[in-house]
Write a protein that holds these residues in place. Structure first.
Motif, short mmCIF file in Angstrom:
data_model
loop_
_atom_site.label_atom_id
_atom_site.label_comp_id
_atom_site.label_asym_id
_atom_site.label_seq_id
_atom_site.Cartn_x
_atom_site.Cartn_y
_atom_site.Cartn_z
N GLU A 1 0.85 -1.20 0.00
CA GLU A 1 0.00 0.00 0.00
C GLU A 1 0.88 1.24 0.00
O GLU A 1 1.86 1.31 0.74
N ARG A 2 0.53 2.24 -0.80
CA ARG A 2 1.26 3.51 -0.81
C ARG A 2 0.99 4.30 0.46
O ARG A 2 1.85 5.04 0.94
N TRP A 3 -0.24 4.17 0.98
CA TRP A 3 -0.63 4.95 2.15
C TRP A 3 -1.19 4.02 3.21
O TRP A 3 -1.64 2.91 2.92
N LYS A 4 -1.19 4.52 4.42
CA LYS A 4 -1.79 3.76 5.52
C LYS A 4 -3.28 3.59 5.23
O LYS A 4 -3.96 4.52 4.76
N VAL A 5 -3.81 2.40 5.50
CA VAL A 5 -5.23 2.11 5.30
C VAL A 5 -5.83 1.74 6.65
O VAL A 5 -5.35 0.84 7.34
N MET A 6 -6.91 2.46 7.03
CA MET A 6 -7.50 2.25 8.35
C MET A 6 -9.01 2.17 8.26
O MET A 6 -9.63 2.73 7.34
N LYS A 7 -9.62 1.49 9.20
CA LYS A 7 -11.07 1.48 9.29
C LYS A 7 -11.57 2.89 9.60
O LYS A 7 -10.90 3.66 10.27
N LYS A 8 -12.76 3.19 9.10
CA LYS A 8 -13.28 4.55 9.24
C LYS A 8 -13.39 4.98 10.70
O LYS A 8 -13.23 6.15 11.02
N GLU A 9 -13.65 4.01 11.60
CA GLU A 9 -13.81 4.36 13.01
C GLU A 9 -12.47 4.77 13.64
O GLU A 9 -12.45 5.47 14.66
N LYS A 10 -11.36 4.32 13.06
CA LYS A 10 -10.04 4.61 13.62
C LYS A 10 -9.22 5.51 12.70
O LYS A 10 -8.01 5.64 12.87
N TRP A 11 -9.88 6.14 11.75
CA TRP A 11 -9.18 6.92 10.73
C TRP A 11 -8.36 8.05 11.33
O TRP A 11 -8.76 8.69 12.32
N VAL A 12 -7.19 8.28 10.74
CA VAL A 12 -6.36 9.43 11.10
C VAL A 12 -6.03 10.19 9.82
O VAL A 12 -6.08 9.63 8.72
N GLU A 13 -5.71 11.45 9.95
CA GLU A 13 -5.42 12.29 8.80
C GLU A 13 -4.29 11.69 7.96
O GLU A 13 -3.26 11.26 8.48
N GLY A 14 -4.51 11.67 6.64
CA GLY A 14 -3.51 11.15 5.72
C GLY A 14 -3.71 9.69 5.37
O GLY A 14 -3.05 9.18 4.45
N ALA A 15 -4.61 9.00 6.06
CA ALA A 15 -4.85 7.59 5.79
C ALA A 15 -5.99 7.41 4.80
O ALA A 15 -6.87 8.26 4.70
N MET A 16 -5.97 6.29 4.10
CA MET A 16 -7.10 5.89 3.27
C MET A 16 -8.09 5.13 4.15
O MET A 16 -7.71 4.52 5.16
N VAL A 17 -9.35 5.18 3.77
CA VAL A 17 -10.39 4.47 4.53
C VAL A 17 -10.54 3.07 3.96
O VAL A 17 -10.76 2.89 2.76
N LYS A 18 -10.43 2.08 4.80
CA LYS A 18 -10.55 0.68 4.38
C LYS A 18 -11.91 0.44 3.74
O LYS A 18 -12.95 0.81 4.28
N GLY A 19 -11.90 -0.17 2.56
CA GLY A 19 -13.14 -0.50 1.85
C GLY A 19 -13.70 0.63 1.01
O GLY A 19 -14.71 0.45 0.34
N ARG A 20 -13.05 1.80 1.03
CA ARG A 20 -13.50 2.94 0.20
C ARG A 20 -12.54 3.08 -0.98
O ARG A 20 -11.42 3.51 -0.82
N ASN A 21 -13.00 2.71 -2.15
CA ASN A 21 -12.16 2.81 -3.34
C ASN A 21 -11.94 4.28 -3.71
O ASN A 21 -12.87 5.09 -3.62
N GLU A 22 -10.73 4.62 -4.10
CA GLU A 22 -10.37 6.01 -4.42
C GLU A 22 -9.78 6.11 -5.82
O GLU A 22 -9.30 5.11 -6.37
#
Length: 388
Positions: free
Chosen positions: A324-345
């Motif tokens: 992964e190019r960027w950190k991927v996190m669940k939306k409940e634990k999201w932090v700035e700069g991370a991608m949201v797990k399961g959300r295609n971009e």
């Protein structure tokens, strides 16, 4: 004559246009199921896209609200974001006599309960909808707000629980007539799912047996049909949009292999249609080391009685094999700069190109450059359609 492009080893930097990205969806503003889960990170989403070379994005309008929201995003990101205007087949219940303003067509209807077919089109409502669409298109063109296509519209017989077949056909035909009447016409952004015969028939009825009256062309996006269907669309001069849903099965991948490179476009269709480990095309995302590790693991397991591994565990292992190019996190634990797990971009379009290249046995550069030229030819987003 095709434009010359630099060799892969000559410092080539990929360039992409995501032809179908639903940035107007609230999920890109931090909302999920009507509740805010994290801060608005749309700017970061667009930034990540540009970082991988996706410098242009077309935001899909699927009803009046999303079309207006798409136009607003295009205005906020001029020269980067563009938009479409249209009524998606799943939003087409607004054409029906049974429709009321309190209806919520996207509230999660039961797929086992199709909308009754006896609901008929409402002539007065249809006239008002078409008038409103035309006014929105005209005002947007006058303000040069980034509108590049009419759509998304078409037919979807897999989702008759959103809108009946009768109303979908009426909606598609009515919007085709409007699209044909525009001066100048707009390119078409089309939706076709499990409806090929009716879809092609209505297009031909409006634009001629060879679509000779379709002045700006069009793309059938998120294609998952058969090779015979793809060939008929290509014979009519239509382009084919490819995303993660186009790689689900071996049959899907065989279709992608046969699509003419001069008629292919790339898209993510985010926040949906990500390339999942369960997809046939996912294997093209694995590097040689990951593939070799998989072979070694299989060889070792043959020497002992293997324990059954749940499918989810297998998928989890495969997923970690793709860096992964960027950190991927669940939306409940999201932090700035991370991608949201399961959300295609839109940044994931580089994966779409990689899978297409793997399926076709060509370089990613060839795929990128072909899609870039094709997209510009139809939508006219960037006058620089060749790489010098």
């Amino acid at each position: 004559m095709k434009a010359e492009v630099p060799a892969q080893g000559d410092g080539y930097k990929p360039r992409y246009i995501d032809i179908g990205i639903n940035l107007a969806d609230p999920i890109f503003r931090g909302f999920s199921h009507g509740k805010r889960r994290h801060p608005d990170d749309l700017d970061a989403v667009i930034g990540r896209a540009r970082e991988v070379g996706c410098s242009k994005m077309i935001v899909t309008g699927s009803d009046f609200q999303s079309s207006r929201d798409a136009l607003k995003i295009a205005k906020d990101y001029p020269g980067i974001v563009y938009s479409t205007i249209g009524i998606h087949p799943c939003s087409s219940s607004i054409f029906s006599t049974a429709y009321s303003e309190s209806d919520k067509p996207h509230a999660g209807p039961d797929p086992s309960e199709p909308i009754p077919e006896h609901h008929m089109p409402d002539p007065d409502r249809t006239k008002a909808i078409l008038s409103d669409l035309q006014d929105l298109i005209s005002s947007t063109r006058a303000s040069q707000s980034g509108l590049v296509s009419f759509g998304e519209f078409g037919l979807d017989y897999d989702r008759l629980h959103y809108c009946s077949k009768v109303i979908q056909i009426h909606s598609f035909a009515a919007q085709l007539d409007l699209a044909a009447s525009l001066q100048p016409q707009l390119p078409l952004f089309l939706h076709s799912r499990a409806c090929h015969a009716d879809f092609v028939s209505l297009l031909k009825k409006t634009f001629g047996s060879k679509l000779e009256r379709l002045e700006k062309g069009g793309v059938v996006h998120s294609f998952t049909g058969t090779i015979e269907e793809a060939r008929e669309l290509m014979d009519l001069g239509l382009y084919i949009g490819i995303n993660g849903c186009s790689f689900k099965t071996a049959e899907n991948c065989e279709v992608v292999k046969e699509i003419d490179l001069d008629l292919i476009m790339l898209e993510t269709d985010g926040p949906w249609c990500e390339i999942r480990p369960s997809h046939e095309g996912y294997k093209y995302l694995l590097d040689d080391t990951s593939k070799a590790d998989g072979v070694d693991a299989a060889a070792d397991s043959s020497e002992q009685t293997p324990k059954p591994v749940p499918k989810s565990k297998k998928n989890q292992k495969k997923e970690s094999a793709v860096p992964e190019r960027w950190k991927v996190m669940k939306k409940e634990k999201w932090v700035e700069g991370a991608m949201v797990k399961g959300r295609n971009e839109p940044c994931m379009i580089e994966r779409v190109a990689k899978v297409v290249a793997g399926i076709k046995g060509i370089s990613e550069q060839e795929v990128c450059e072909a899609a870039w030229r094709n997209t510009n030819k139809v939508f006219g987003i960037d006058n620089d359609v060749t790489r010098m």
